[in-house]
Design a protein around this motif. Structure first.
Motif, PDB file in Angstrom:
ATOM      1  N   LYS A  92       0.820  -1.212   0.000  1.00 58.95           N
ATOM      2  CA  LYS A  92       0.000   0.000   0.000  1.00 58.95           C
ATOM      3  C   LYS A  92       0.855   1.264   0.000  1.00 58.95           C
ATOM      4  O   LYS A  92       0.407   2.331   0.412  1.00 58.95           O
ATOM      5  CB  LYS A  92      -0.924  -0.002   1.223  1.00 58.95           C
ATOM      6  CG  LYS A  92      -1.914  -1.160   1.247  1.00 58.95           C
ATOM      7  CD  LYS A  92      -2.790  -1.111   2.492  1.00 58.95           C
ATOM      8  CE  LYS A  92      -3.766  -2.278   2.512  1.00 58.95           C
ATOM      9  NZ  LYS A  92      -4.623  -2.257   3.740  1.00 58.95           N
ATOM     10  N   PRO A 104      -7.097  12.533  -3.323  1.00 60.61           N
ATOM     11  CA  PRO A 104      -7.022  11.486  -4.344  1.00 60.61           C
ATOM     12  C   PRO A 104      -5.630  11.463  -4.975  1.00 60.61           C
ATOM     13  O   PRO A 104      -5.092  12.513  -5.340  1.00 60.61           O
ATOM     14  CB  PRO A 104      -8.089  11.916  -5.358  1.00 60.61           C
ATOM     15  CG  PRO A 104      -9.015  12.810  -4.604  1.00 60.61           C
ATOM     16  CD  PRO A 104      -8.161  13.521  -3.598  1.00 60.61           C
ATOM     17  N   GLU A 114      -7.492  -2.385  -7.992  1.00 57.38           N
ATOM     18  CA  GLU A 114      -8.604  -1.633  -7.434  1.00 57.38           C
ATOM     19  C   GLU A 114      -8.080  -0.504  -6.537  1.00 57.38           C
ATOM     20  O   GLU A 114      -6.991  -0.608  -5.975  1.00 57.38           O
ATOM     21  CB  GLU A 114      -9.516  -2.553  -6.627  1.00 57.38           C
ATOM     22  CG  GLU A 114     -10.275  -3.557  -7.475  1.00 57.38           C
ATOM     23  CD  GLU A 114     -11.176  -2.879  -8.492  1.00 57.38           C
ATOM     24  OE1 GLU A 114     -11.969  -2.005  -8.082  1.00 57.38           O
ATOM     25  OE2 GLU A 114     -11.090  -3.226  -9.686  1.00 57.38           O
ATOM     26  N   PRO A 115      -8.856   0.588  -6.403  1.00 56.20           N
ATOM     27  CA  PRO A 115      -8.413   1.686  -5.537  1.00 56.20           C
ATOM     28  C   PRO A 115      -8.176   1.217  -4.108  1.00 56.20           C
ATOM     29  O   PRO A 115      -8.797   0.267  -3.627  1.00 56.20           O
ATOM     30  CB  PRO A 115      -9.578   2.678  -5.599  1.00 56.20           C
ATOM     31  CG  PRO A 115     -10.297   2.350  -6.872  1.00 56.20           C
ATOM     32  CD  PRO A 115     -10.145   0.870  -7.058  1.00 56.20           C
ATOM     33  N   ILE A 116      -7.246   1.899  -3.434  1.00 51.17           N
ATOM     34  CA  ILE A 116      -6.953   1.614  -2.032  1.00 51.17           C
ATOM     35  C   ILE A 116      -7.257   2.866  -1.227  1.00 51.17           C
ATOM     36  O   ILE A 116      -6.609   3.904  -1.393  1.00 51.17           O
ATOM     37  CB  ILE A 116      -5.481   1.209  -1.831  1.00 51.17           C
ATOM     38  CG1 ILE A 116      -5.124   0.002  -2.697  1.00 51.17           C
ATOM     39  CG2 ILE A 116      -5.209   0.905  -0.355  1.00 51.17           C
ATOM     40  CD1 ILE A 116      -3.651  -0.375  -2.631  1.00 51.17           C
ATOM     41  N   GLU A 117      -8.236   2.774  -0.343  1.00 51.38           N
ATOM     42  CA  GLU A 117      -8.612   3.911   0.501  1.00 51.38           C
ATOM     43  C   GLU A 117      -7.828   3.828   1.804  1.00 51.38           C
ATOM     44  O   GLU A 117      -7.884   2.821   2.509  1.00 51.38           O
ATOM     45  CB  GLU A 117     -10.109   3.892   0.770  1.00 51.38           C
ATOM     46  CG  GLU A 117     -10.597   5.130   1.507  1.00 51.38           C
ATOM     47  CD  GLU A 117     -12.105   5.190   1.592  1.00 51.38           C
ATOM     48  OE1 GLU A 117     -12.613   6.015   2.383  1.00 51.38           O
ATOM     49  OE2 GLU A 117     -12.767   4.416   0.872  1.00 51.38           O
ATOM     50  N   MET A 118      -7.095   4.908   2.117  1.00 55.65           N
ATOM     51  CA  MET A 118      -6.246   4.957   3.296  1.00 55.65           C
ATOM     52  C   MET A 118      -6.816   5.941   4.308  1.00 55.65           C
ATOM     53  O   MET A 118      -7.776   6.667   4.036  1.00 55.65           O
ATOM     54  CB  MET A 118      -4.830   5.368   2.897  1.00 55.65           C
ATOM     55  CG  MET A 118      -4.221   4.562   1.757  1.00 55.65           C
ATOM     56  SD  MET A 118      -3.894   2.838   2.189  1.00 55.65           S
ATOM     57  CE  MET A 118      -2.480   3.037   3.284  1.00 55.65           C
ATOM     58  N   GLN A 119      -6.207   5.982   5.461  1.00 51.14           N
ATOM     59  CA  GLN A 119      -6.592   6.960   6.465  1.00 51.14           C
ATOM     60  C   GLN A 119      -6.166   8.364   6.028  1.00 51.14           C
ATOM     61  O   GLN A 119      -5.264   8.531   5.219  1.00 51.14           O
ATOM     62  CB  GLN A 119      -5.934   6.631   7.809  1.00 51.14           C
ATOM     63  CG  GLN A 119      -6.355   5.308   8.411  1.00 51.14           C
ATOM     64  CD  GLN A 119      -5.593   4.988   9.694  1.00 51.14           C
ATOM     65  OE1 GLN A 119      -5.000   5.864  10.319  1.00 51.14           O
ATOM     66  NE2 GLN A 119      -5.626   3.715  10.089  1.00 51.14           N
ATOM     67  N   THR A 122      -6.467  10.009   1.863  1.00 49.71           N
ATOM     68  CA  THR A 122      -5.767   9.538   0.662  1.00 49.71           C
ATOM     69  C   THR A 122      -6.444   8.297   0.098  1.00 49.71           C
ATOM     70  O   THR A 122      -6.688   7.338   0.835  1.00 49.71           O
ATOM     71  CB  THR A 122      -4.297   9.196   0.987  1.00 49.71           C
ATOM     72  OG1 THR A 122      -3.618  10.353   1.468  1.00 49.71           O
ATOM     73  CG2 THR A 122      -3.578   8.669  -0.252  1.00 49.71           C
ATOM     74  N   THR A 123      -6.748   8.335  -1.202  1.00 54.30           N
ATOM     75  CA  THR A 123      -7.170   7.130  -1.915  1.00 54.30           C
ATOM     76  C   THR A 123      -6.278   6.967  -3.134  1.00 54.30           C
ATOM     77  O   THR A 123      -6.150   7.886  -3.947  1.00 54.30           O
ATOM     78  CB  THR A 123      -8.639   7.223  -2.366  1.00 54.30           C
ATOM     79  OG1 THR A 123      -9.480   7.355  -1.223  1.00 54.30           O
ATOM     80  CG2 THR A 123      -9.044   5.962  -3.130  1.00 54.30           C
ATOM     81  N   HIS A 125      -5.432   5.570  -6.702  1.00 52.53           N
ATOM     82  CA  HIS A 125      -6.058   5.079  -7.921  1.00 52.53           C
ATOM     83  C   HIS A 125      -4.942   4.696  -8.895  1.00 52.53           C
ATOM     84  O   HIS A 125      -3.979   5.450  -9.058  1.00 52.53           O
ATOM     85  CB  HIS A 125      -6.934   6.156  -8.549  1.00 52.53           C
ATOM     86  CG  HIS A 125      -7.988   6.700  -7.634  1.00 52.53           C
ATOM     87  ND1 HIS A 125      -9.236   6.126  -7.518  1.00 52.53           N
ATOM     88  CD2 HIS A 125      -7.965   7.764  -6.786  1.00 52.53           C
ATOM     89  CE1 HIS A 125      -9.954   6.809  -6.644  1.00 52.53           C
ATOM     90  NE2 HIS A 125      -9.209   7.813  -6.182  1.00 52.53           N
TER      91      HIS A 125
END
Length: 214
Positions: A92, A104, A114-119, A122-123, A125
């Motif tokens: 990640k 983003p 696939e997208p990774i959504e972080m704390q 931040t996501t 793409h």
């Protein structure tokens, strides 16, 4: 329209933005941390990592321009991870669960996922597309704010070659690397499209600011 900005991108006297070989243990190859020691010494950096102290002069003042007004980030595959990161489904990025981008973030790679959504907002793409196509998507995600181009050298060079960079802050560090990835290759005549300012720092680095004029 929002601007495309590069900030705090350090290069050696011979133009290399990273050394070689890059690896999990040495993200900047044989350059180590030498390209970024000027930044690690600033109060701005220490504030971001929760440490006291730091310099408050030219380097600190210019480094602080990194974040204000940024609504999205674009980076290359080699900034997101070491060679082969795409083979690890759990990778990640280098920055832990709360990366410093808080927006983003578009990773340019031939190995999409696939997208990774972080704390922290931040996501990540992952896009296999041209600089212009990725920039169009990042601008939409930035919601009227600017897009920061985070590197590495290959991605910044590609965006410069495509005429897509409005503001570039490069920091020339007084070391010679001799090998790695060079920023300026293939960009002959680039200076004709930019107003260029140079500020020397007591730390020994030189801050170059290129502002697009046409």
């Amino acid at each position: 329209m929002s601007l495309t900005r590069v900030h705090n991108f350090a290069i050696s006297l011979d133009g290399f933005g990273t050394g070689e070989p890059q690896s999990l243990e040495e993200p900047f190859g044989h350059a180590g941390e030498r390209l970024h020691e000027w930044m690690f010494a600033t109060r701005w950096w220490n504030e971001n990592v929760g440490e006291p102290g730091g310099t408050t002069g030219v380097d600190d003042a210019i480094a602080r321009r990194h974040q204000p007004g940024i609504g999205a980030e674009i980076m290359g595959a080699n900034k997101f991870g070491p060679p082969g990161w795409h083979e690890d489904p759990e990778w990640k990025g280098w920055w832990g669960e709360n990366p410093p981008f808080h927006s983003p973030t578009f990773v340019m790679t031939h190995h999409t996922r696939e997208p990774i959504e972080m704390q922290g907002g931040t996501t990540f793409h992952f896009r296999d597309a041209s600089p212009a196509e990725v920039l169009e998507e990042a601008r939409a995600a930035a919601d009227g704010q600017d897009v920061r181009l985070g590197g590495g050298a290959t991605v910044i060079r590609d965006f410069l070659a495509a005429g897509l960079v409005d503001h570039l802050h490069a920091v020339v560090v007084p070391i010679l690397l001799g090998r790695g990835v060079r920023l300026w290759d293939g960009l002959e005549g680039l200076e004709s499209d930019y107003e260029i300012e140079s500020v020397a720092s007591p730390s020994g680095v030189t801050h170059l600011t290129l502002t697009r004029t046409r």
